[in-house]
Design an enzyme around this catalytic site. Structure first.
Site, PDB file in Angstrom:
ATOM      1  N   LEU A  32       0.822  -1.210   0.000  1.00  0.00           N
ATOM      2  CA  LEU A  32       0.000   0.000   0.000  1.00  0.00           C
ATOM      3  C   LEU A  32       0.859   1.265   0.000  1.00  0.00           C
ATOM      4  CD1 LEU A  32      -2.836  -1.023   2.509  1.00  0.00           C
ATOM      5  CD2 LEU A  32      -2.722  -1.364   0.019  1.00  0.00           C
ATOM      6  N   HIS A  36      -3.325   4.159  -2.655  1.00  0.00           N
ATOM      7  CA  HIS A  36      -4.291   3.335  -1.911  1.00  0.00           C
ATOM      8  C   HIS A  36      -4.854   4.128  -0.724  1.00  0.00           C
ATOM      9  CE1 HIS A  36      -1.522   0.075  -3.560  1.00  0.00           C
ATOM     10  NE2 HIS A  36      -2.686  -0.295  -4.031  1.00  0.00           N
ATOM     11  N   GLN A  60      -5.702 -13.227 -11.764  1.00  0.00           N
ATOM     12  CA  GLN A  60      -5.628 -12.084 -12.683  1.00  0.00           C
ATOM     13  C   GLN A  60      -4.229 -11.887 -13.272  1.00  0.00           C
ATOM     14  OE1 GLN A  60      -6.811  -9.263  -9.465  1.00  0.00           O
ATOM     15  NE2 GLN A  60      -5.348  -7.867 -10.400  1.00  0.00           N
TER      16      GLN A  60
HETATM   17  P1  AMP Z   1      -3.823  -2.465  -6.718  1.00  0.00           P
HETATM   18  O1  AMP Z   1      -3.339  -2.769  -5.349  1.00  0.00           O
HETATM   19  O2  AMP Z   1      -2.757  -2.016  -7.666  1.00  0.00           O
HETATM   20  O3  AMP Z   1      -4.717  -3.546  -7.277  1.00  0.00           O
HETATM   21  O4  AMP Z   1      -4.775  -1.204  -6.567  1.00  0.00           O
HETATM   22  C1  AMP Z   1      -5.875  -1.216  -5.679  1.00  0.00           C
HETATM   23  C2  AMP Z   1      -6.731  -0.004  -5.961  1.00  0.00           C
HETATM   24  O5  AMP Z   1      -5.967   1.168  -5.740  1.00  0.00           O
HETATM   25  C3  AMP Z   1      -7.230   0.047  -7.418  1.00  0.00           C
HETATM   26  O6  AMP Z   1      -8.571   0.489  -7.416  1.00  0.00           O
HETATM   27  C4  AMP Z   1      -6.312   1.056  -8.037  1.00  0.00           C
HETATM   28  O7  AMP Z   1      -6.889   1.750  -9.120  1.00  0.00           O
HETATM   29  C5  AMP Z   1      -6.071   2.009  -6.874  1.00  0.00           C
HETATM   30  N1  AMP Z   1      -4.831   2.754  -7.079  1.00  0.00           N
HETATM   31  C6  AMP Z   1      -3.583   2.255  -7.238  1.00  0.00           C
HETATM   32  N2  AMP Z   1      -2.691   3.253  -7.457  1.00  0.00           N
HETATM   33  C7  AMP Z   1      -3.404   4.406  -7.439  1.00  0.00           C
HETATM   34  C8  AMP Z   1      -3.082   5.779  -7.610  1.00  0.00           C
HETATM   35  N3  AMP Z   1      -1.832   6.183  -7.856  1.00  0.00           N
HETATM   36  N4  AMP Z   1      -4.078   6.676  -7.534  1.00  0.00           N
HETATM   37  C9  AMP Z   1      -5.353   6.296  -7.289  1.00  0.00           C
HETATM   38  N5  AMP Z   1      -5.734   5.023  -7.120  1.00  0.00           N
HETATM   39  C10 AMP Z   1      -4.777   4.084  -7.195  1.00  0.00           C
END
Ligand code: AMP
Length: 283
Positions: A32, A36, A60
């Site tokens: 995170l 996040h 995935q």
């Molecule tokens: P992940 O852990 O990469 O699957 O991301 C989990 C959630 O966090 C997803 O909905 C991503 O779109 C969001 N997320 C990841 N990086 C960012 C960021 N830089 N800005 C906004 N949301 C993010």
């Protein structure tokens, strides 16, 4: 804040919480960061019970992708969630999340979005990716009984597909989009940024620069997508470019001449370590 590893334990807690509280879910793969955190902060502000899931979802990832080396930092994730005021971290193992048949035969019941949503952009270069995403998100919706779920605009195609899934499968969940969080130089914050070499990190900012330049031209009246794509491409000379596209925000179809709200998206591998980065900008 409680850390839960078992579905049965989560279900017990959810059963109690759902009697008096609106439950919100923030699905993540952990490692995170401040991107996040902005989802979690928003969820904590808008709901009285927030569950953050931390699960690197094997269904995935493609066979040649980074499932094994994906960063896993649960201790830090727990601290970040605790400081943000989340109520629960749900961090199941793959064996807890999926039935035995998946590990024996690499198969499980999947939620598969229609071909027209996945035959382009990240879906095209990552076959099966969105089947895995929709499957795990459906499971998490069922397990958490959430009223709202928070998704980042950084993964724009994912956000579009999840919204469609919710509507087409009649999930009673409100999808809340959250703006992209960036580093000071504009690079979109990502768990995969930890893979970047020093030179990659310097190159990486060009992705955002290309998007910004294209937006600037659009705002000056250039509405031909190809001109904007060429403009952004010029910033990506050293990259292995997967795609640079302009799509309609309404249906995610590619557009030639921009008439309504549009999104420009980039996916490209960095010159040195070939780290696949994605980013986008609303035009
Ligand atoms: P992940 O852990 O990469 O699957 O991301 C989990 C959630 O966090 C997803 O909905 C991503 O779109 C969001 N997320 C990841 N990086 C960012 C960021 N830089 N800005 C906004 N949301 C993010």
């Amino acid at each position: 804040m409680k850390v839960i590893y078992k579905k049965s334990e989560l279900k017990e807690i959810v059963k109690e919480a759902a009697k008096t509280k609106d439950i919100a879910l923030v699905p993540t793969m952990g490692a995170l960061h401040k991107g996040h955190k902005s989802l979690i902060d928003k969820a904590v502000n808008e709901n009285d019970f927030v569950i953050v899931s931390v699960f690197v979802n094997p269904t995935q990832f493609g066979p040649n992708e980074d499932y094994d080396k994906y960063p896993r930092t649960l201790d830090n994730d727990i601290k970040l969630c605790e400081n943000s005021g989340a109520d629960i971290i749900f961090a199941p193992s793959p064996k807890e999340m999926y039935d035995e048949i998946y590990f024996e035969e690499k198969e499980t019941t999947l939620v598969c979005p229609p071909y027209k949503y996945v035959n382009k952009l990240c879906g095209k270069s990552r076959p099966g990716h969105f089947d895995g995403v929709c499957t795990v998100v459906s499971k998490l919706f069922n397990l958490t009984k959430c009223k709202r779920a928070y998704f980042g605009k950084k993964d724009a195609q994912q956000l579009f597909i999840i919204k469609k899934m919710v509507s087409e499968l009649d999930f009673d969940v409100e999808i809340v989009p959250v703006d992209i969080v960036r580093e000071d130089d504009g690079l979109a914050t990502s768990s995969r940024n930890t893979y970047l070499s020093e030179s990659d990190r310097i190159f990486a900012v060009n992705i955002h620069k290309g998007l910004e330049k294209a937006k600037e031209l659009y705002q000056k009246g250039i509405i031909e997508s190809q001109t904007l794509i060429d403009t952004a491409m010029a910033y990506l000379k050293d990259f292995d470019v997967d795609y640079v596209e302009v799509v309609s925000l309404e249906d995610f179809e590619k557009i030639g001449t921009i008439k309504n709200e549009a999104l420009m998206l980039i996916a490209a591998k960095t010159p040195d370590k070939k780290v696949r980065l994605i980013d986008n900008i609303e035009l």
